[in-house]
Design a protein around this motif. Structure first.
Motif, PDB file in Angstrom:
ATOM      1  N   VAL A  67       1.424  -2.902  -7.966  1.00 55.74           N
ATOM      2  CA  VAL A  67       0.155  -3.102  -8.660  1.00 55.74           C
ATOM      3  C   VAL A  67      -1.002  -2.859  -7.699  1.00 55.74           C
ATOM      4  N   GLY A  68      -2.010  -2.203  -8.186  1.00 57.65           N
ATOM      5  CA  GLY A  68      -3.213  -1.915  -7.422  1.00 57.65           C
ATOM      6  C   GLY A  68      -4.074  -0.962  -8.214  1.00 57.65           C
ATOM      7  N   HIS A  69      -5.289  -0.755  -7.757  1.00 54.17           N
ATOM      8  CA  HIS A  69      -6.195   0.165  -8.443  1.00 54.17           C
ATOM      9  C   HIS A  69      -5.834   1.589  -8.043  1.00 54.17           C
ATOM     10  N   ARG A  71      -1.661   8.367 -13.428  1.00 57.50           N
ATOM     11  CA  ARG A  71      -1.294   6.980 -13.720  1.00 57.50           C
ATOM     12  C   ARG A  71       0.079   6.898 -14.389  1.00 57.50           C
ATOM     13  N   GLU A  72       0.391   7.852 -15.248  1.00 55.37           N
ATOM     14  CA  GLU A  72       1.702   7.890 -15.906  1.00 55.37           C
ATOM     15  C   GLU A  72       2.811   8.047 -14.869  1.00 55.37           C
ATOM     16  N   ILE A  73       2.606   8.951 -13.907  1.00 60.12           N
ATOM     17  CA  ILE A  73       3.605   9.155 -12.863  1.00 60.12           C
ATOM     18  C   ILE A  73       3.771   7.886 -12.042  1.00 60.12           C
ATOM     19  N   ALA A  74       2.659   7.259 -11.657  1.00 56.14           N
ATOM     20  CA  ALA A  74       2.711   6.014 -10.878  1.00 56.14           C
ATOM     21  C   ALA A  74       3.453   4.923 -11.644  1.00 56.14           C
ATOM     22  N   GLU A  75       3.197   4.818 -12.928  1.00 61.97           N
ATOM     23  CA  GLU A  75       3.887   3.803 -13.743  1.00 61.97           C
ATOM     24  C   GLU A  75       5.379   4.102 -13.838  1.00 61.97           C
ATOM     25  N   GLN A  76       5.739   5.370 -14.005  1.00 59.32           N
ATOM     26  CA  GLN A  76       7.153   5.733 -14.085  1.00 59.32           C
ATOM     27  C   GLN A  76       7.883   5.451 -12.771  1.00 59.32           C
ATOM     28  N   LEU A  77       7.160   5.526 -11.660  1.00 55.68           N
ATOM     29  CA  LEU A  77       7.760   5.241 -10.342  1.00 55.68           C
ATOM     30  C   LEU A  77       7.722   3.759  -9.991  1.00 55.68           C
ATOM     31  N   LYS A  89       0.853  -1.188   0.000  1.00 53.31           N
ATOM     32  CA  LYS A  89       0.000   0.000   0.000  1.00 53.31           C
ATOM     33  C   LYS A  89       0.890   1.239   0.000  1.00 53.31           C
ATOM     34  N   VAL A  90       0.677   2.098  -1.020  1.00 58.70           N
ATOM     35  CA  VAL A  90       1.528   3.272  -1.191  1.00 58.70           C
ATOM     36  C   VAL A  90       0.652   4.510  -1.406  1.00 58.70           C
ATOM     37  N   VAL A  91       1.029   5.599  -0.740  1.00 60.49           N
ATOM     38  CA  VAL A  91       0.393   6.907  -0.926  1.00 60.49           C
ATOM     39  C   VAL A  91       1.481   7.886  -1.345  1.00 60.49           C
ATOM     40  N   LEU A  92       1.230   8.640  -2.408  1.00 56.65           N
ATOM     41  CA  LEU A  92       2.144   9.700  -2.822  1.00 56.65           C
ATOM     42  C   LEU A  92       1.437  11.035  -2.631  1.00 56.65           C
ATOM     43  N   MET A  93       2.126  11.969  -1.967  1.00 57.19           N
ATOM     44  CA  MET A  93       1.661  13.359  -1.807  1.00 57.19           C
ATOM     45  C   MET A  93       2.811  14.231  -2.285  1.00 57.19           C
ATOM     46  N   THR A 102      -1.473  21.928 -12.762  1.00 57.23           N
ATOM     47  CA  THR A 102      -2.085  20.920 -11.866  1.00 57.23           C
ATOM     48  C   THR A 102      -1.003  20.079 -11.197  1.00 57.23           C
ATOM     49  N   PHE A 103      -0.039  20.737 -10.597  1.00 61.39           N
ATOM     50  CA  PHE A 103       1.165  20.072 -10.110  1.00 61.39           C
ATOM     51  C   PHE A 103       0.954  19.284  -8.824  1.00 61.39           C
ATOM     52  N   ASP A 104       0.134  19.793  -7.906  1.00 69.30           N
ATOM     53  CA  ASP A 104      -0.015  19.165  -6.589  1.00 69.30           C
ATOM     54  C   ASP A 104      -0.988  18.000  -6.669  1.00 69.30           C
ATOM     55  N   ARG A 105      -0.498  16.817  -6.298  1.00 66.14           N
ATOM     56  CA  ARG A 105      -1.307  15.604  -6.464  1.00 66.14           C
ATOM     57  C   ARG A 105      -1.129  14.669  -5.282  1.00 66.14           C
ATOM     58  N   ILE A 106      -2.182  13.909  -5.044  1.00 69.94           N
ATOM     59  CA  ILE A 106      -2.154  12.805  -4.091  1.00 69.94           C
ATOM     60  C   ILE A 106      -2.733  11.608  -4.824  1.00 69.94           C
ATOM     61  N   PHE A 107      -2.031  10.483  -4.764  1.00 66.67           N
ATOM     62  CA  PHE A 107      -2.620   9.253  -5.294  1.00 66.67           C
ATOM     63  C   PHE A 107      -2.130   8.037  -4.526  1.00 66.67           C
ATOM     64  N   THR A 108      -2.942   6.974  -4.607  1.00 64.78           N
ATOM     65  CA  THR A 108      -2.679   5.734  -3.891  1.00 64.78           C
ATOM     66  C   THR A 108      -2.920   4.563  -4.823  1.00 64.78           C
ATOM     67  N   ASN A 109      -2.472   3.400  -4.401  1.00 71.56           N
ATOM     68  CA  ASN A 109      -2.755   2.176  -5.157  1.00 71.56           C
ATOM     69  C   ASN A 109      -3.751   1.296  -4.402  1.00 71.56           C
ATOM     70  N   PHE A 110      -4.548   1.888  -3.517  1.00 70.34           N
ATOM     71  CA  PHE A 110      -5.544   1.129  -2.750  1.00 70.34           C
ATOM     72  C   PHE A 110      -6.678   2.077  -2.358  1.00 70.34           C
ATOM     73  N   GLY A 111      -7.730   1.521  -1.806  1.00 69.89           N
ATOM     74  CA  GLY A 111      -8.844   2.316  -1.303  1.00 69.89           C
ATOM     75  C   GLY A 111     -10.030   2.284  -2.233  1.00 69.89           C
ATOM     76  N   ALA A 112     -11.139   2.816  -1.731  1.00 67.43           N
ATOM     77  CA  ALA A 112     -12.388   2.770  -2.470  1.00 67.43           C
ATOM     78  C   ALA A 112     -12.655   4.047  -3.260  1.00 67.43           C
ATOM     79  N   ASP A 113     -12.326   5.182  -2.694  1.00 67.45           N
ATOM     80  CA  ASP A 113     -12.645   6.444  -3.356  1.00 67.45           C
ATOM     81  C   ASP A 113     -11.767   7.551  -2.780  1.00 67.45           C
TER      82      ASP A 113
END
Length: 176
Positions: A136-138, A126-132, A110-114, A159-170
Motif C-alpha cells: 500500500v502506498g500512493h 495502477r492495475e498492474i500494481a494491484e495485480q502484483l 518502498k517498491v520501484v518497478l521498471m 505504451t509498454f515501458d513503464r516505471i512506477f513506485t508506491n512512494f515519493g512526491a512526483d
C-alpha cells in the motif's frame, strides 16, 4: 557495454531474454540474505528480478525493493479495452510471488518497478500494481508514452515501458 567505475548490476536470463538492474554501488548494495527473487514469468522466457537494496551510508538505514522485468504479452481482446482479459492472460503470478516473498521476508514497503510491461495503453499502471499486490502506498508513475514499437511506427497502444513506485512526491517523464 562496460559500466562506469562504482556501478554494478544484477541479472536474470530466461532463454535468450535478459533483464539487468544497474545500480550505483557507491550508494546502494544488494541486501542479504533472502533479499532477491530471480526467475522467468513464463517457462524459459520473460525474466524478472526482485531485489531489495540497502543504502550504504546515511543517518537512518533505508531499504528499497527494485523490480526489473520483461512481461509476457497478454491476449488482445479483439480491440476491446477489456481489463478482464488482461487480468486473465497477463501471466503475472510468478513475479507477484517473487515480490511477496521479498516484501514478506523483510517488511520492506518502498517498491520501484521498471519494466517492459507489454500492457496496452488502456491498462493503467495502477492495475498492474494491484495485480502484483504492491504494498500500500500512493502510486506514482511515469506518463505513458508510445515507446513500442519502431517496426510498426510507435502506435497509440504501444505504451509498454513503464516505471512506477508506491512512494515519493512526483515523477517527471522524459523519453530520449
Amino acid at each position: 557495454y562496460h559500466l562506469p567505475d562504482g556501478w554494478d548490476f544484477v541479472k536474470s536470463t530466461c532463454g535468450l531474454d535478459v533483464v539487468e538492474l544497474i545500480y550505483d554501488a557507491t550508494r546502494w548494495q544488494p541486501a542479504v540474505p533472502d533479499s532477491a527473487e530471480i526467475g522467468c514469468m513464463i517457462h524459459n522466457d520473460r525474466p524478472f528480478i526482485v531485489q531489495r537494496f540497502e543504502m550504504i551510508s546515511g543517518s537512518a538505514p533505508q531499504t528499497l525493493i527494485v523490480i526489473g522485468a520483461h512481461f509476457p504479452h497478454p491476449a488482445w481482446a479483439h480491440g476491446a479495452h477489456d481489463l478482464a482479459t488482461y487480468r486473465r492472460t497477463a501471466s503475472l503470478s510468478r513475479l507477484r510471488e517473487g515480490l511477496m516473498s521479498v516484501v514478506g521476508n523483510h517488511r520492506s514497503d518502498k517498491v520501484v518497478l521498471m519494466a517492459d510491461t507489454n500492457a496496452w495503453a488502456w491498462v493503467p499502471s495502477r492495475e498492474i500494481a494491484e495485480q502484483l499486490h504492491f504494498p500500500v502506498g500512493h502510486l506514482r508513475s511515469t506518463r505513458l508514452h508510445q515507446t513500442c514499437c519502431h517496426d510498426v511506427d510507435f502506435p497509440d497502444w504501444g505504451t509498454f515501458d513503464r516505471i512506477f513506485t508506491n512512494f515519493g512526491a512526483d515523477m517527471h517523464t522524459r523519453v530520449f
